[in-house]
Design a protein around this motif. Structure first.
Motif, short mmCIF file in Angstrom:
data_model
loop_
_atom_site.label_atom_id
_atom_site.label_comp_id
_atom_site.label_asym_id
_atom_site.label_seq_id
_atom_site.Cartn_x
_atom_site.Cartn_y
_atom_site.Cartn_z
N UNK A 1 -14.70 90.39 8.77
CA UNK A 1 -13.47 89.73 8.53
C UNK A 1 -12.41 88.99 8.02
N UNK A 2 -12.64 89.54 6.88
CA UNK A 2 -11.96 88.85 5.25
C UNK A 2 -10.93 89.47 5.23
N UNK A 3 -10.70 90.98 6.77
CA UNK A 3 -8.73 90.76 6.64
C UNK A 3 -8.10 89.93 7.93
N UNK A 4 -8.35 89.86 8.47
CA UNK A 4 -8.36 88.95 9.89
C UNK A 4 -7.88 86.95 9.12
N UNK A 5 -8.84 86.94 8.31
CA UNK A 5 -9.34 85.65 7.92
C UNK A 5 -7.80 85.61 6.60
N UNK A 6 -7.68 86.96 5.86
CA UNK A 6 -6.70 86.46 4.87
C UNK A 6 -5.35 86.61 5.52
N UNK A 7 -4.85 87.54 6.76
CA UNK A 7 -3.99 87.86 7.33
C UNK A 7 -3.97 86.85 7.87
N UNK A 8 -4.95 85.24 8.45
CA UNK A 8 -4.36 84.14 8.81
C UNK A 8 -3.83 83.22 7.64
N UNK A 9 -4.20 83.63 6.21
CA UNK A 9 -3.84 82.64 5.63
C UNK A 9 -2.68 82.55 4.91
N UNK A 10 -2.19 84.29 5.36
CA UNK A 10 -1.07 84.35 4.68
C UNK A 10 -0.23 84.08 6.16
N UNK A 11 -0.35 83.62 7.15
CA UNK A 11 0.45 83.77 8.54
C UNK A 11 0.91 81.69 8.27
N UNK A 12 -0.24 81.26 7.32
CA UNK A 12 -0.81 79.53 7.74
C UNK A 12 0.53 79.04 6.28
N UNK A 13 0.78 80.37 5.47
CA UNK A 13 1.71 80.43 4.35
C UNK A 13 2.66 79.92 4.58
N UNK A 14 3.39 80.80 5.14
CA UNK A 14 4.54 81.17 5.68
C UNK A 14 4.58 80.24 6.93
N UNK A 15 3.86 79.85 7.42
CA UNK A 15 4.02 78.11 8.09
C UNK A 15 4.52 77.19 7.50
N UNK A 16 4.07 77.09 6.42
CA UNK A 16 4.19 76.14 5.41
C UNK A 16 5.31 76.08 4.44
N UNK A 17 5.91 77.30 4.19
CA UNK A 17 6.09 77.05 3.17
C UNK A 17 7.64 77.99 3.59
N UNK A 18 7.98 78.82 5.07
CA UNK A 18 8.83 80.04 5.40
C UNK A 18 8.36 80.41 4.96
N UNK A 19 9.57 81.69 5.78
CA UNK A 19 9.17 82.99 5.82
C UNK A 19 9.58 83.89 4.61
N UNK A 20 10.62 83.07 3.78
CA UNK A 20 10.73 83.81 2.43
C UNK A 20 9.71 83.63 1.93
N UNK A 21 8.32 82.73 1.35
CA UNK A 21 7.43 82.54 0.93
C UNK A 21 7.10 84.33 0.06
N UNK A 22 6.68 83.92 -1.02
CA UNK A 22 6.23 85.01 -1.89
C UNK A 22 4.59 84.68 -2.30
#
Length: 175
Positions: A111-132
């Motif tokens: 399940x780590x790949x799904x968790x990592x994808x969710x964390x990336x999505x959460x980061x983009x929600x917090x910082x915007x779609x241009x976040x590195x």
């Protein structure tokens, strides 16, 4: 081929997140129980040592006079308090360490790949779609946007979880 809406992705990941949360809560409960046992054993040892020190202080006080006994008793109580605090600090640090280790172990699960994808999505929600976004060495992600950053590494998330449980962890020290 259409890309699923973010709501569909979030809904699809809900069972994974729920499973991870259940597993994390179960692991934390196990760790808390273990930490409670260890803390109780260390506190019992510290109390026994304190009693031994106090007994010695009383014997010395009878021989040397009440002023000397009072000084020894104060030192013994201070030493016992110091040992008790050290045992608590060590048990708390052990809980933090073991929690972080267990959470980092998620990297080796299916399940780590799904968790990592969710964390990336959460980061983009917090910082915007241009976040590195980059992988953190301990697992999870770190994201940066101009003037801002967010740490969603597994270690940091584990630390935050233990911090949120501070009241429950403090109950380990109560007799």
């Amino acid at each position: 081929m259409t890309t699923p809406a973010p709501e569909q992705t979030t809904d699809a990941l809900s069972p994974v997140r729920a499973g991870l949360l259940r597993a994390a809560h179960a692991d934390v409960e196990t760790l808390l129980a273990q930490a409670e046992r260890e803390a109780a054993a260390r506190l019992d040892q510290a109390r026994a040592e304190a009693r031994a020190i106090l007994d010695e202080a009383r014997r010395q006080g009878e021989a040397d006079g009440s002023d000397a006994a009072r000084d020894l008793l104060v030192r013994a109580r201070r030493d016992a308090r110091s040992r008790t605090l050290a045992a608590r600090r060590e048990a708390y640090q052990q809980l933090r360490h073991e929690t972080a280790e267990r959470v980092r172990a998620l990297r080796g699960t299916n399940g780590y790949a799904s968790l990592r994808a969710w964390l990336e999505q959460r980061a983009r929600v917090l910082l915007g779609s241009a976040a590195e976004i980059s992988e953190h060495p301990d697992g999870g992600v770190v994201a940066r946007a101009p003037g801002r950053w967010v740490d969603l590494s597994l270690t940091t998330l584990a630390d935050r979880a233990v911090d949120r449980m501070r009241g429950e962890v403090r109950s380990l020290w109560k007799p």
